[in-house]
Motif scaffolding. Structure first.
Motif, PDB file in Angstrom:
ATOM      1  N   SER A 263       0.848  -1.185   0.000  1.00 26.09           N
ATOM      2  CA  SER A 263       0.000   0.000   0.000  1.00 26.09           C
ATOM      3  C   SER A 263       0.888   1.240   0.000  1.00 26.09           C
ATOM      4  N   PHE A 371      -2.145  -1.427  -3.598  1.00 29.06           N
ATOM      5  CA  PHE A 371      -3.183  -0.450  -3.273  1.00 29.06           C
ATOM      6  C   PHE A 371      -2.516   0.913  -3.342  1.00 29.06           C
ATOM      7  N   HIS A 402      -5.189  -1.620  -7.377  1.00 31.86           N
ATOM      8  CA  HIS A 402      -6.404  -0.923  -6.952  1.00 31.86           C
ATOM      9  C   HIS A 402      -5.990   0.521  -6.696  1.00 31.86           C
ATOM     10  N   ARG A 421      -8.306   2.700   5.861  1.00 30.48           N
ATOM     11  CA  ARG A 421      -8.436   1.948   4.610  1.00 30.48           C
ATOM     12  C   ARG A 421      -7.180   1.110   4.336  1.00 30.48           C
ATOM     13  N   TRP A 425      -7.406  -2.919   3.955  1.00 29.80           N
ATOM     14  CA  TRP A 425      -6.940  -3.589   2.740  1.00 29.80           C
ATOM     15  C   TRP A 425      -5.850  -4.598   3.069  1.00 29.80           C
ATOM     16  N   ASP A 428      -7.110  -7.905   4.670  1.00 31.23           N
ATOM     17  CA  ASP A 428      -7.607  -8.879   3.690  1.00 31.23           C
ATOM     18  C   ASP A 428      -6.466  -9.667   3.075  1.00 31.23           C
ATOM     19  N   ALA A 435      -6.951 -10.537  -3.758  1.00 25.50           N
ATOM     20  CA  ALA A 435      -7.109  -9.175  -4.266  1.00 25.50           C
ATOM     21  C   ALA A 435      -7.853  -9.234  -5.593  1.00 25.50           C
ATOM     22  N   SER A 453     -14.518   1.082   6.816  1.00 24.43           N
ATOM     23  CA  SER A 453     -13.281   1.392   7.537  1.00 24.43           C
ATOM     24  C   SER A 453     -13.529   1.959   8.928  1.00 24.43           C
TER      25      SER A 453
END
Length: 476
Positions: A263, A371, A402, A421, A425, A428, A435, A453
């Motif tokens: 991320s 992400f 994403h 967020r 993410w 997961d 994903a 969130s």
């Protein structure tokens, strides 16, 4: 650690004491003594933490840990531990947290292939996680400074006052994200990714340091990790510089690591574009510090600056290099192009062009889910190069990206709005939730308005409050 305390600790640490520490570690992790001798990490004694109220020494005054002799560095492999010590972490250097934390000095490599020493700060949740393997989050803070005492390993420690006084407020604030991750039961690594010379914005260097920091965390037995540990990477702004390059370099530099997700937000995808946008604007002072930091890792740029930078830039350099993030951002609205160099269009000359190209993201497509998020009206990290980067990644049919553009935030507010967020993410990915395939682009008003969130915000607030009340974090 200051010289007086180091001397005292050295006198009191006998071979028997070191043996007892090693034995305790072996019992704690449940491995036989013979196996421990075969594992390089078990041969590293863990120094005890400094007793309060003795303050930690800034890295500049702690060469024994931060700058070990060259022969000790070259004798190690990338990611192999040189030294280890337990530390006390605290809320803005004042209120200590009741957590298990260590610092590791380990071998890494710079962009010229030379061995260097690097440092990472580790946190492990209390408890055994129900017997399940723990994931590891490597969080790259935006140090955004050219002084070592502005690094996470120092600023996060109890009684590390100078860093906070001189403007390094961002790291203690962003600490809420890795602290919440710790409360969720994740192990956490927080590398000093700018390296021993504090080379702010030198992303390819930070990538190597980060990947070797993950290796070091997995090699450190008290963390209870293995080479099969699921690893996530995250970073914002200056931290995203390193995180993005780490994602691109992982497959070639550290292919054995199981990185399940990355991320990055407020993404400086093109340092040259940032520099051009900052010239004459509010962020000019900060971005100029980045130019000075990059020159520390790229000698050809340092030589170019020495030859062509105007006297005003050379005069500002020692001031900028001695200050932390917000103090280094002083002197906004500077002319960073013609005002700093004695040649027109200096950024287009051969040397700056070569260096800026090396710093640009997009040289390879990350092999793990990404992400990526950015504020559409971002005044530090322009959204245009991020759009281009996503397009470049997504030309590869194997890319998993994403991408979210936030329209109600700007650079600083998105740093806050995105925290929940990012954690959601990453959860997961650690939980094995696949994903979404391919690439997707989402335009949102504000990432903070996502109802999914909101429980994470409550979890983060509860974790910080529990930590301030001296409750153990991540105990399960």
């Amino acid at each position: 650690m200051n010289t007086v305390v180091t001397g005292k600790l050295t006198r009191f640490r006998s071979a028997a004491f070191v043996a007892l520490i090693a034995a305790a570690i072996q019992v704690a992790v449940g491995i036989p003594a013979m196996a421990a001798q075969d594992h390089a990490a078990q041969q590293i004694p863990v120094q005890p933490p400094l007793p309060f109220p003795i303050p930690p020494s800034p890295p500049e005054l702690d060469p024994g840990f931060y700058a070990p002799p060259a022969d000790r560095i070259t004798a190690k492999q990338p990611g192999e531990i040189i030294a280890a010590r337990k530390v006390h972490l605290a809320f803005y250097s004042v209120i200590p947290f009741n957590i298990d934390a260590w610092q590791l000095s380990y071998r890494s490599t710079n962009t010229r292939g030379e061995p260097i020493a690097a440092v990472t700060t580790l946190m492990k949740p209390r408890g055994d996680n129900g017997g399940a393997p723990r994931p590891l989050l490597s969080y790259q803070f935006p140090q955004d400074s050219n002084a070592q005492y502005c690094a996470a390993s120092y600023v996060l420690q109890q009684a590390s006052v100078p860093g906070n006084i001189t403007g390094q407020f961002d790291i203690p604030f962003e600490f809420v994200l890795p602290l919440t991750a710790l409360g969720a039961g994740w192990a956490v690594a927080m590398p000093d990714h700018e390296g021993p010379d504090s080379a702010f914005a030198a992303g390819p260097l930070g990538a190597r340091i980060t990947l070797d920091g993950v290796r070091a965390a997995e090699n450190f037995a008290p963390m209870g990790l293995t080479p099969q540990t699921k690893v996530g990477l995250a970073g914002y702004s200056g931290g995203a510089i390193t995180t993005g390059h780490t994602a691109e370099l992982a497959a070639s530099y550290a292919p054995e690591l199981d990185i399940v997700g990355v991320s990055e937000g407020g993404v400086p995808a093109d340092i040259k574009a940032m520099y051009q946008m900052a010239s004459g604007n509010l962020g000019a002072g900060l971005i100029f510090s980045g130019l000075l930091g990059v020159a520390r890792e790229y000698p050809e740029l340092a030589a170019y600056n020495d030859q062509h930078m105007r006297p005003i830039g050379k005069a500002l350099a020692p001031v900028k290099n001695s200050l932390c993030l917000y103090s280094a951002a002083l002197l906004p609205f500077m002319n960073l192009t013609d005002g700093m160099y004695d040649v027109p269009n200096a950024l287009d000359d051969a040397v700056p062009t070569k260096v800026f190209d090396a710093l640009r993201m997009g040289h390879s497509v990350p092999k793990m889910p990404m992400f990526i998020f950015n504020s559409n009206p971002d005044w530090i990290a322009p959204v245009g190069p991020v759009n281009t980067l996503v397009d470049e990644y997504c030309r590869d049919p194997s890319a998993q990206v994403h991408y979210t553009r936030d329209h109600f935030s700007e650079h600083i507010t998105l740093e806050i709005d995105s925290i929940a967020r990012v954690l959601l993410w990453m959860k997961d990915r650690f939980d094995g939730v696949p994903a979404e395939p391919g690439c997707s682009i989402h335009d949102e008003g504000s990432m903070a308005l996502d109802p999914a969130s909101w429980p994470i915000w409550l979890q983060g607030a509860g974790t910080v409050l529990a930590g301030l009340l001296q409750q153990p974090i991540g105990s399960r």
